[in-house]
Design an enzyme around this catalytic site. Structure first.
Site, short mmCIF file in Angstrom:
data_model
loop_
_atom_site.label_atom_id
_atom_site.label_comp_id
_atom_site.label_asym_id
_atom_site.label_seq_id
_atom_site.Cartn_x
_atom_site.Cartn_y
_atom_site.Cartn_z
N CYS A 105 -10.99 -5.70 38.59
CA CYS A 105 -12.35 -6.06 39.00
C CYS A 105 -12.39 -7.40 39.70
O CYS A 105 -13.28 -7.66 40.50
CB CYS A 105 -13.27 -6.07 37.80
N GLU A 112 -15.46 -1.84 46.57
CA GLU A 112 -14.25 -2.27 45.87
C GLU A 112 -13.09 -1.42 46.38
O GLU A 112 -13.12 -0.19 46.24
CB GLU A 112 -14.39 -2.01 44.37
N LYS A 155 -15.04 4.25 23.05
CA LYS A 155 -14.73 5.43 23.86
C LYS A 155 -13.89 4.94 25.05
O LYS A 155 -14.41 4.37 26.01
CB LYS A 155 -16.01 6.10 24.37
N GLU A 175 -19.77 -5.59 31.82
CA GLU A 175 -18.72 -6.16 32.68
C GLU A 175 -18.49 -5.16 33.80
O GLU A 175 -17.85 -4.13 33.61
CB GLU A 175 -17.43 -6.37 31.87
P1 NAP Z 1 -16.21 3.95 35.46
O1 NAP Z 1 -16.07 5.19 36.22
O2 NAP Z 1 -17.52 3.24 35.47
O3 NAP Z 1 -15.77 4.32 33.97
C1 NAP Z 1 -15.74 3.35 32.94
C2 NAP Z 1 -15.96 4.04 31.62
O4 NAP Z 1 -17.26 4.62 31.59
C3 NAP Z 1 -14.97 5.17 31.32
O5 NAP Z 1 -14.68 5.17 29.94
C4 NAP Z 1 -15.78 6.40 31.69
O6 NAP Z 1 -15.38 7.57 31.03
C5 NAP Z 1 -17.16 5.99 31.23
N1 NAP Z 1 -18.25 6.73 31.85
C6 NAP Z 1 -18.30 7.28 33.08
N2 NAP Z 1 -19.49 7.86 33.29
C7 NAP Z 1 -20.21 7.69 32.14
C8 NAP Z 1 -21.51 8.07 31.73
N3 NAP Z 1 -22.34 8.74 32.52
N4 NAP Z 1 -21.92 7.73 30.50
C9 NAP Z 1 -21.10 7.05 29.67
N5 NAP Z 1 -19.85 6.65 30.00
C10 NAP Z 1 -19.41 6.96 31.24
O7 NAP Z 1 -15.15 2.85 35.91
P2 NAP Z 1 -13.58 3.00 36.06
O8 NAP Z 1 -13.31 3.71 37.32
O9 NAP Z 1 -12.98 3.53 34.80
O10 NAP Z 1 -13.13 1.48 36.15
C11 NAP Z 1 -13.14 0.77 37.32
C12 NAP Z 1 -14.40 -0.09 37.42
O11 NAP Z 1 -14.44 -0.98 36.31
C13 NAP Z 1 -14.39 -0.96 38.64
O12 NAP Z 1 -15.67 -0.98 39.21
C14 NAP Z 1 -14.05 -2.35 38.08
O13 NAP Z 1 -14.49 -3.41 38.86
C15 NAP Z 1 -14.72 -2.30 36.76
N6 NAP Z 1 -14.13 -3.28 35.84
C16 NAP Z 1 -14.86 -4.39 35.53
C17 NAP Z 1 -14.32 -5.36 34.70
C18 NAP Z 1 -15.08 -6.59 34.35
O14 NAP Z 1 -14.69 -7.27 33.41
N7 NAP Z 1 -16.15 -6.94 35.05
C19 NAP Z 1 -13.04 -5.18 34.17
C20 NAP Z 1 -12.32 -4.03 34.51
C21 NAP Z 1 -12.89 -3.08 35.34
P3 NAP Z 1 -14.40 8.63 31.77
O15 NAP Z 1 -13.08 8.00 31.76
O16 NAP Z 1 -14.46 9.84 30.93
O17 NAP Z 1 -14.96 8.83 33.14
#
Ligand code: NAP
Length: 486
Positions: free
Chosen positions: A292, A389, A182, A258
């Site tokens: 991240c 962040e 997804k 992650e």
């Molecule tokens: P996010 O809001 O947590 O969303 C990530 C994914 O989760 C998206 O596909 C999102 O779908 C989905 N999602 C959101 N709410 C959900 C729920 N209640 N149940 C199931 N899935 C859900 O994060 P983001 O804003 O896309 O990405 C940025 C974050 O990712 C930052 O915190 C960054 O540090 C972290 N990140 C970490 C790494 C690592 O390797 N550690 C790498 C890259 C990014 P939708 O798009 O529909 O909201």
């Protein structure tokens, strides 16, 4: 120049389930925007729970055959994916830029990085080994057998629309698992294109399923609640990670998480400042700071603070901002309005508490989600941007006078993903490496991601590793047989 959308035909802007590209059961669609203009670039299928479970049906049905497919064959399919991605790198890069906003040069870098996971895990697929040993009492033998964990659910973020999926798909397929991905609702097109590339490469139906949706919560919950799912791999915020870990607990799923970071970048007085400046520019500005592992806080030792700050500010001020597809652009659009507003508020908060803006600091008027490269100095310890962040092109610089002081500040975070240290003193670097609470550390370099390295965090930055040999272990259950042989 052709439209980047031409590479993804309308029939492939739909759900990839089993051997079909199909509409959502409710026939719903949602719009994908170019963040640099706000223009709708495509409509894609908007899945609901029924579609998610149909993808799980497909992944479950394909599981036994895929697990039994010879490792060499699985390896060859991953190699074919690597080759196709490499040959079509420019098309993929343009699609990434269009839906995500990063400059084309960054998108090309992401394609090269993402493709490498397929090459790396093609090599790992044929090196999965068990053990055979004599029990200590000599009375029997122990045969250790690694097995694929089973159908996996992947939830990926928007900031690296290709690479974050590649880091999961490649090891999962190498291990013999089937998958449902997804992707983020803001950047679904790249993952659909990857699924199409993998279909063309010959990956069998049901092994790679892709479900695009605006109802992430409902669809993912239903998948995690179904006993056929055996693994969750999530990349995204710590906040959503916690929610998914709770849901995964009900079915006692294997998880790889992650999550978010808050990297400190430390420049010691004995550093080679040219190296430190190059490293800081990469660690801060790669992917516009929407990474991240982006340097979220830059700590500079007092004797070199003035020189480092002046030279860093000059380089930040020289960056050009614009549409990622335009020539010569260094900084593209941020993902959405909420990202710009959040950054604007963090800058205002720091300034309210006494920080000074050296470069940037004001959001521009006009369409698109832009924020200029920004440098802040005299940022006090209680500024919110040192805890949250930033996820954008804003660099707070803070001075320090002792290693104990800067290590305590760097470790004062719930996160523990990445850190960076610049020093010419090897012993000093090793002391930082031992004392900083991070899963990854760049020593005299700002670029640390590599498919051959075990990427992952400690503390609330996550659980598990992606890449390297550890990456495939996340998709294997180690079982054993005790065999009587007196
Ligand atoms: P996010 O809001 O947590 O969303 C990530 C994914 O989760 C998206 O596909 C999102 O779908 C989905 N999602 C959101 N709410 C959900 C729920 N209640 N149940 C199931 N899935 C859900 O994060 P983001 O804003 O896309 O990405 C940025 C974050 O990712 C930052 O915190 C960054 O540090 C972290 N990140 C970490 C790494 C690592 O390797 N550690 C790498 C890259 C990014 P939708 O798009 O529909 O909201």
């Amino acid at each position: 120049m052709s439209d980047p959308m031409d590479v993804l035909a309308p029939e492939h802007r739909r759900l990839r389930i089993g051997d079909a590209w199909r509409d959502a059961a409710g026939a719903a669609t949602f719009a994908v925007e170019d963040p640099a203009t706000g223009r709708t670039i495509a409509e894609v299928a908007d899945a609901d729970v029924v579609d998610g479970l149909a993808a799980l049906d497909a992944a479950s049905q394909a599981m036994a055959e895929w697990a039994a497919t010879p490792p060499r064959k699985r390896s060859e399919l991953l190699t074919a994916t690597y080759r196709a991605l490499t040959e079509r790198a420019e098309e993929v890069a343009r699609l990434i830029t269009l839906e995500m906003g990063k400059p084309l040069a960054e998108a090309r870098g992401e394609v090269a990085y993402g493709a490498e996971f397929f090459r790396w895990f093609a090599e790992e697929a044929v090196r999965v080994e068990g053990r055979y040993n004599t029990a200590p009492n000599g009375g029997y033998r122990i045969l250790t057998v690694p097995r694929p964990v089973g159908p996996c659910v992947f939830v990926t973020p928007w900031n690296f629309p290709l690479a974050m999926g590649a880091r999961k798909l490649a090891p999962a397929l190498a291990a013999g698992c089937t998958t449902i991905t997804k992707p983020a609702a803001q950047t679904p097109l790249t993952m659909l294109f990857l699924a199409r590339i993998m279909e063309e490469a010959g990956v069998p139906p049901g092994v790679v399923n892709v479900v695009t949706t605006t109802r992430a919560g409902e669809v993912v919950s239903a998948l995690l609640a179904d006993r056929r799912t055996r693994k969750l791999s999530f990349t995204g915020s710590t906040e959503v990670g916690r929610v998914l870990l709770r849901q995964a607990a009900d079915n006692v799923l294997r998880t790889s998480m992650e999550l978010g970071g808050n990297a400190a970048l430390i420049v010691c007085a004995d550093a080679d400042l040219d190296v430190a400046l190059d490293g800081a520019m990469v660690a801060k500005m790669r992917n516009l700071g929407e990474s991240c592992i982006a340097a979220n806080r830059i700590y500079v030792e007092e004797p070199v603070r003035e020189e480092f700050t002046a030279r860093f500010a000059k380089r930040m001020a020289a960056l050009s901002v614009g549409h990622g597809l335009d020539d010569g652009v260094d900084v593209g659009a941020l993902i959405d309005e909420a990202a710009v507003t959040k950054i604007d508020e963090l800058v205002a908060d720091a300034v309210d508490r006494g920080a000074r803006v050296l470069v940037g600091g004001e959001r521009p008027d006009g369409p698109g989600h832009f924020y200029p490269p920004t440098v802040l100095v005299d940022v006090p310890d209680d500024a919110r941007m040192l805890k949250a962040e930033i996820f954008g092109p804003v660099a707070p610089i803070i001075s320090f006078t002792s290693d104990d002081e800067v290590i305590a500040k760097a470790n004062d975070s719930e996160h523990g993903l990445a850190g960076y240290v610049f020093t010419r003193d090897l012993q000093r670097a090793l002391r930082f490496a031992e004392r900083l609470e991070t899963g990854m550390l760049g020593v005299n370099r700002g670029l640390i991601s590599d498919p051959s390295a075990p990427f992952g965090g400690v503390k609330q930055s996550g659980i598990g590793k992606e890449g390297s040999h550890e990456g495939i272990l996340e998709y294997l259950d180690v079982t054993y047989a005790a065999i009587d042989l007196p």
